[in-house]
Design an enzyme around this catalytic site. Structure first.
Site, short mmCIF file in Angstrom:
data_model
loop_
_atom_site.label_atom_id
_atom_site.label_comp_id
_atom_site.label_asym_id
_atom_site.label_seq_id
_atom_site.Cartn_x
_atom_site.Cartn_y
_atom_site.Cartn_z
N ASP A 73 1.20 4.90 -3.61
CA ASP A 73 -0.18 5.31 -3.35
C ASP A 73 -0.92 5.53 -4.66
OD1 ASP A 73 0.25 5.24 -0.60
OD2 ASP A 73 0.94 7.33 -0.55
N HIS A 91 0.65 -1.38 -3.13
CA HIS A 91 0.07 -0.26 -2.39
C HIS A 91 0.91 0.12 -1.16
CE1 HIS A 91 -2.88 2.68 -1.57
NE2 HIS A 91 -3.91 2.04 -2.08
#
Length: 550
Positions: A527, A523
């Protein structure tokens, strides 16, 4: 006035004499090797130096000197008229290479006739993650003549078994770590070679520890640790009382130096530091020394010794076998643990219809069979689709660093291959630019080399994305894979299964084959919307496979 001037000049003469004497260097090393520079005051530093070729009179000439290398510590000092030079390096950095990787070689020299010039061969670092290796087998035996380019032995690294070649001519005088030796640290001496055949017998009882290591390190050249460390340590101690033994002074009356973690571990297990010999810098006691002492004395090393659950005692009535860790198993465990602890994983799953993909594969295999080529698998098509999707969404073809996100222009796909020796991830380089036939051929060749444990570093280093397929071989419907650092994504491929789908009419239905895939994302780099965009592109190539051929 006259006496003052005489004293002043005498002091200046003493200072200049010390300056000249302090930088007197005793060196004897091969070209570009790292040698130990020995000052006359007993202080050792490391310096790159070199010797020219030996002339007919048996003498050598010095080559140009390079800069000092503070990363190396000396192997030995001047003792009883003998001088030894050997690089002692925590990681090899000398310019002798095996298969494009550096390996520590050092020449030692003795003024005594019983220890002629020789080379110490250290365990090479053959991969970026390698910290130790095993000797699979020696192809040369003691006394054999060795030439440049000849294979000395086979080294089992954390990735594969690699041949280690000889870089200079000579004779193999002593093998210090024989066949099957394991847990050899990078840089640790494994063999010794000499230039003359007559010198072989002089190394029959050779031991690097006895010949190279000083009897005791000179502690007087280092300043003692400030007493503030003890004050801060005492102030940070918990309020509850502890039963601990104070560090007893050594026989020579010197203070015992130990790291705060080592002191804490010794206090928790009621161990006196006076009984432990330190292996850290300047004889400093470190955590590993305490653990080794506890292991040798039969005590359990535990981060929480008060917990009754922490025990290594075998359970009565159970029949079991302890299997030693292989190098690849150790590295796999360490890297996966690092991945789960440091990378914020999240997972995206999508079902893809593979009817058109299976039909295209059947047509291509008919053509391959007619031309004598290798059959194309569903996994080959998945690799191609993943590579093209990475080219379309390059944010997923990246890795995280503390200062920036590195986005790769090459699309190198790692393929997870399970073998009896462990899990390997060989690479298909530039998979986006290669045809399906070539990808199929490379995957099969790499899988075979992985099963034979014969992968070379260039076969598994430099990947940017990983594909792991447990569907085809094992029938796993869906799973979540762990990211292979420093990459930012890995695709877990499940099996294809037929499902009933609604038709065009109210009472109509049809069958279709669907394959579940799960994308594990870092992450910090990818995204959620970027990961979904990549999966959309991948699904488009899988459900319309003819677009991969354009």
């Amino acid at each position: 006035m006259y006496s003052a001037r005489v004293a002043h000049h005498a002091r200046k003469l003493r200072q200049s004499h010390n300056l000249i004497r302090g930088w007197t260097i005793h060196v004897c090393s091969s070209a570009n090797d790292v040698g130990s520079v020995v000052k006359s005051d007993g202080t050792n530093i490391s310096r790159h130096c070199g010797l020219g070729a030996m002339d007919k009179n048996g003498s050598r000439k010095f080559s140009s000197m390079a800069s000092f290398s503070p990363n190396y510590t000396p192997a030995a000092k001047m003792s009883n008229g003998n001088a030894f030079w050997a690089a002692r390096s925590p990681a090899p950095a000398i310019g002798v290479k095996y298969n494009s990787q550096s390996e520590r070689r050092a020449r030692q020299f003795s003024t005594d006739s019983d220890l002629p010039p020789h080379f110490e061969i250290g365990m090479p670092s053959l991969s970026p993650t390698m910290t130790e290796g095993n000797i699979a087998r020696w192809l040369k035996k003691e006394g054999d003549k060795v030439s440049t380019g000849e294979v000395l032995c086979e080294v089992e690294t954390d990735k594969a078994t690699v041949e280690m070649e000889c870089m200079e001519e000579g004779y193999l005088a002593k093998i210090l770590r024989g066949d099957g030796s394991s847990g050899i640290k990078v840089g640790e001496i494994i063999a010794v070679t000499v230039e003359e055949e007559g010198d072989i017998a002089k190394f029959k009882d050779y031991s690097p520890a006895a010949d190279a290591a000083p009897a005791s390190p000179p502690k007087e050249t280092y300043a003692p640790t400030p007493p503030k460390e003890e004050v801060s340590q005492a102030s940070s101690a918990p309020a509850e009382p502890k039963v601990s033994k104070p560090s007893a002074p050594s026989a020579s009356g010197d203070r015992i130096f130990a790291s705060p973690l080592a002191r804490k571990l010794a206090e928790d297990h009621n161990v006196s530091l006076a009984n432990i010999k330190g292996t850290g810098p300047d004889g400093r006691i470190v955590k590993a020394d305490i653990e080794d002492y506890l292991a040798s004395s039969g005590k359990e090393v535990s981060q929480a010794p008060k917990s009754p659950k922490a025990t290594t005692a075998p359970v009565t009535g159970l029949d079991y076998t302890d299997i030693p860790h292989s190098q690849i198993r150790k590295v796999t465990a360490a890297r996966l643990l690092q991945s789960k602890q440091t990378i914020p994983h999240y997972y995206l799953t999508v079902d893809t219809c593979v009817d058109k993909l299976i039909e295209l594969r059947s047509q291509l295999n008919s053509l391959q069979g007619a031309s004598g080529g290798k059959r194309i698998s569903v996994n080959d098509l998945v690799i191609k689709a993943a590579a093209l999707a990475l080219k379309k969404v390059p944010q997923c073809n990246s890795s995280w660093t503390n200062d920036y996100i590195r986005q790769f222009n090459n699309v190198n796909i790692n393929i997870a291959v399970q073998t009896e020796n462990g899990l390997f991830v060989p690479i298909v380089r530039d998979a986006d630019k290669k045809g399906l036939s070539r990808i199929s051929k490379e995957v099969k060749n790499l899988a075979q080399k992985a099963k034979e444990n014969s992968l070379k570093p260039e076969d598994y280093e430099g990947g940017t994305f990983t594909v792991s397929n447990l569907g085809g071989p094992f029938g796993i419907k869906q799973f979540c894979a762990i990211i292979n650092p420093p990459q930012a994504g890995i695709l877990a491929v499940g099996s294809a299964e037929k499902r009933v789908m609604p038709g065009s009419g109210p009472d109509q239905f049809k069958f279709a084959s669907f394959m579940s895939v799960t994308l594990s994302c870092d992450h910090r780099v990818i995204d959620g919307a970027i990961g979904a965009e990549w999966l959309k592109a991948f699904k488009g190539y899988i459900e319309n496979p003819e677009t991969m051929l354009l």
